[in-house]
Design an enzyme around this catalytic site. Structure first.
Site, PDB file in Angstrom:
ATOM      1  CB  SER A 105      73.708  56.463  33.098  1.00 45.02           C
ATOM      2  OG  SER A 105      74.654  57.237  33.774  1.00 45.02           O
ATOM      3  CD  GLN A 106      70.246  49.906  33.226  1.00 51.50           C
ATOM      4  OE1 GLN A 106      70.693  50.183  34.340  1.00 51.50           O
ATOM      5  NE2 GLN A 106      69.541  48.826  32.995  1.00 51.50           N
TER       6      GLN A 106
END
Ligand code: SAH
Length: 660
Positions: free
Chosen positions: A62-63
């Site tokens: 994930s970012q």
């Protein structure tokens, strides 16, 4: 301390704190965990960038911001027991383990679990227990949990997870909405049999696949509250699809009457070298011009090149000093027999019409990306051939956007590359100034103040373009959209335009990996924001056939075989629908729309096609019904025919478009 502490601190300040994540536990833990340890060595260079990265098995880490946001939303505190569904790389689990007492995590891909286990133990994070399996059922024996975080989008919050919360505990999970988005949802267990739900905002995650999530092919798993569906997805597509005749058939355009009242109709393409996409767009455009008073055709091309065509189709005097338009790589994109036929048609259509009623042909790119790249390569070839090679590699990944960060890795920047920046940017700016000064070849509709503004902001654009990063994408698409607004305005309040550009430019970026996750926008998104439902976004796709494309930037055009579409992609679903050509109106069947909304793979071929690494180079995740209003399908397609000497027409003056 490792040498990336500073980078990490900057990431936390710029990407996390600045977006208003304030929980000190979260900020501290994120300053502590080395994110580069959770991606492969080839991605380590990008570990602190503001975006998700591939981690294998078609999944992503994930970012960073999303990790911070979710942990803050879950209100994780020291002393607590936490469960994470969707271990993936193990990064979020690692951050959680720096706050909570014990962390449990489940991942459905065993290969990811194994890699994460090794990483977590190498870092000495020993308060973490992980296993492979379907996390939608939770981890009964280890609960109850003070917090449960789900890193994948669910059709609804799984009952098992809600039951495994301690009273007072919090479940944070992305839930699919029937409309446009997944919504990050916080569910707090307030009593033995009571839960409170709160929506925190739109997000985009890979699907949660399992007994209380989605099935592998994106269907919601049948449960009591959802009627099981009888039809397969390809069957549903086949029912909703409206078969199309050959693009040369006069009936082809008539199916697009429903878009006649739009201000802008954006027509995409899934490659820059497929004949059917050009012929279909020409047929639709002719129909919209003849029946619905569209008066502008605006294409993804350099302004000065398109201006030569415009003068020709609007029967203006041709100018002997012009370059032959579209004579730079990728020449086949606009110099092919399909475009020539359309230009001939436009020329005849305009013949005898008063000036105000003539249809104009514009390039959206006043900054001349094609010409600029050619100028950069020319310059670097002379002063620093190594830097020129780097530039070729970088430009290979920017048009169109491809989800291939590995390509950036191969194109690591040298000092000499940076040293050339100022010269290159100065050259490009003076090129632009000369073009704008030349009123007829320049934008024309811009006044002097707008000209000056354009030249000022060009510096930023050319700098970003020189490095070929995500920023240049946004600047370019904003700029192309502004050009579109200018040409519309110049034709009066009721002017209507047809735009031809790649799917990656005209499909709403928010519905793809580019958007929600990487903050990239595009013409399609900006058009929707500006024109609402008066913008029609129409994507194109194919299963297999041939395509004209190169292997590298500036490389030879080749006719390449397009591989059959991948299992699990939108293209494969359309292929399985069993029709050779169709229009799929994505607003027509709400049940189909909902099922198609779950993100899947979609293929993007640009001027570069690399079938050997097709999955990494050309597929990305998207949600088709949110990206487009309609999808035009050609099951089998053929490469365009580039114009060669044999197409030269005797007696035509040198300035005739496409004269060779
Ligand atoms: N937190 C992770 C995010 C990974 S993406 C990171 O930062 O790296 C989400 C992950 O959820 C994927 O690896 C996917 O394989 C996994 N997943 C999807 N459905 C699942 C399920 N039912 N159970 C466990 N894992 C699941």
């Amino acid at each position: 301390m490792d040498d990336r502490t500073t980078e990490r601190a900057a990431m936390v300040t710029q990407q996390i704190e600045r977006r208003n994540v304030q929980d000190l536990h979260v900020l501290e833990a994120m300053r502590d965990v080395p994110r580069e340890a959770f991606v492969g060595p080839d991605m380590a260079q990008f570990a602190y960038e503001d975006r998700p990265l591939p981690i294998g098995e078609g999944q992503t880490i994930s970012q960073p911001y999303i990790v911070g946001l979710m942990i803050e939303a879950a209100e994780v505190r020291p002393g607590e027991t936490v469960l994470e569904i969707g271990l993936g790389s193990g990064y979020a689990t690692a951050v959680l383990s720096r706050i909570a007492d014990s962390v449990y995590a489940i991942e459905r891909h065993d290969a990811l679990t194994q890699t994460a286990r090794k990483r977590l133990s190498e870092l000495g994070y020993d308060n973490v227990t992980i296993r492979t399996g379907d996390g939608t059922g939770g981890w009964e024996d280890a609960g109850p949990f003070d917090a449960i975080l789900v890193a994948a989008g669910a059709p609804s919050a799984p009952a098992s997870l809600k039951r495994q919360l301690a009273v007072g505990g919090v479940l944070v999970i992305p839930v699919q909405q029937s409309d446009q988005h997944q919504t990050l949802t916080r569910i707090r267990r307030t009593a033995e049999d009571a839960w409170e739900t709160e929506q925190l905002g739109a997000v985009r995650f890979v699907p949660l696949i399992g007994a209380e999530g989605w099935t592998e092919d994106g269907q919601r798993v049948a449960s009591n509250d959802v009627p099981a569906r009888d039809l397969s997805l390809p069957d549903m597509i086949s029912h909703a699809a409206e078969p199309l005749p050959d693009p040369d058939d006069p009936g082809f355009g008539a199916l697009f009457d429903r878009y006649g009242n739009s201000r802008v109709v954006l027509l995409g393409e899934a490659s820059h070298g497929t004949s059917e996409f050009y012929r279909a767009r020409a047929a639709i455009t002719r129909h919209l011009i003849e029946n619905h008073s569209f008066s502008i055709v605006a294409v993804e091309a350099d302004w000065p090149d398109a201006a030569v065509i415009d003068r020709h189709v609007r029967q203006r005097e041709s100018r002997p000093l012009d370059d032959v338009p579209f004579s730079r790589f990728p020449t086949w994109m606009w110099r092919n027999t399909d475009v020539r036929d359309f230009v001939d048609w436009l020329h005849d259509h305009n013949d005898g019409l008063e000036t105000e009623r003539q249809v104009a042909f514009h390039g959206l790119d006043i900054y001349n990306m094609g010409a600029s790249i050619a100028a950069v390569l020319d310059y670097l070839d002379n002063v620093d051939p190594d830097a020129a090679e780097i530039a070729r590699e970088r430009y290979g990944c920017i048009t169109p956007w491809q989800s291939n960060p590995a390509a950036y890795g191969r194109a690591a920047l040298s000092q000499s590359y940076r040293d050339c920046e100022a010269d290159v940017v100065a050259q490009l700016q003076s090129l632009l100034e000369r073009q704008l000064d030349d009123a007829e070849n320049g934008a024309g509709f811009l006044d002097a103040a707008q000209n000056a503004r354009l030249i000022r902001s060009a510096e930023q654009y050319y700098k970003a373009m020189y490095y070929g990063g995500a920023e240049s994408w946004n600047l370019r698409d904003s700029h192309m959209f502004e050009t579109l607004e200018h040409v519309l305005k110049a034709r009066g309040p009721d002017a209507k335009a047809v735009v031809w550009a790649h799917n990656s430019h005209i499909g709403d970026a928010r519905a793809t990996d580019m958007g929600a996750a990487r903050g990239e926008h595009n013409i399609g998104q900006l058009a929707r924001e500006r024109f609402g439902d008066k913008a029609a976004l129409i994507g194109f796709g194919t299963h297999c056939g041939t395509v004209a494309a190169a292997t590298d930037w500036n490389g030879e055009m080749q006719i390449k075989r397009v591989r059959p579409s991948k299992e699990g992609s939108y293209e494969r679903l359309c292929h399985d629908a069993g029709l050779p050509r169709f229009l799929l109106d994505l607003h027509r069947d709400p049940a189909l729309r909902t099922r198609l909304e779950v993100p899947r793979l979609e293929r993007f071929i640009g001027v570069i096609y690399r079938p050997e690494t097709e999955l990494q180079s050309h597929y990305a995740e998207a949600s088709l019904p949110r990206q487009f209003d309609a999808f035009v399908w050609f099951d089998k397609t053929n490469a365009v025919t580039p114009l060669g000497p044999e197409h030269r027409r005797d007696g035509m003056p040198e300035t005739y478009p496409f004269g060779v």
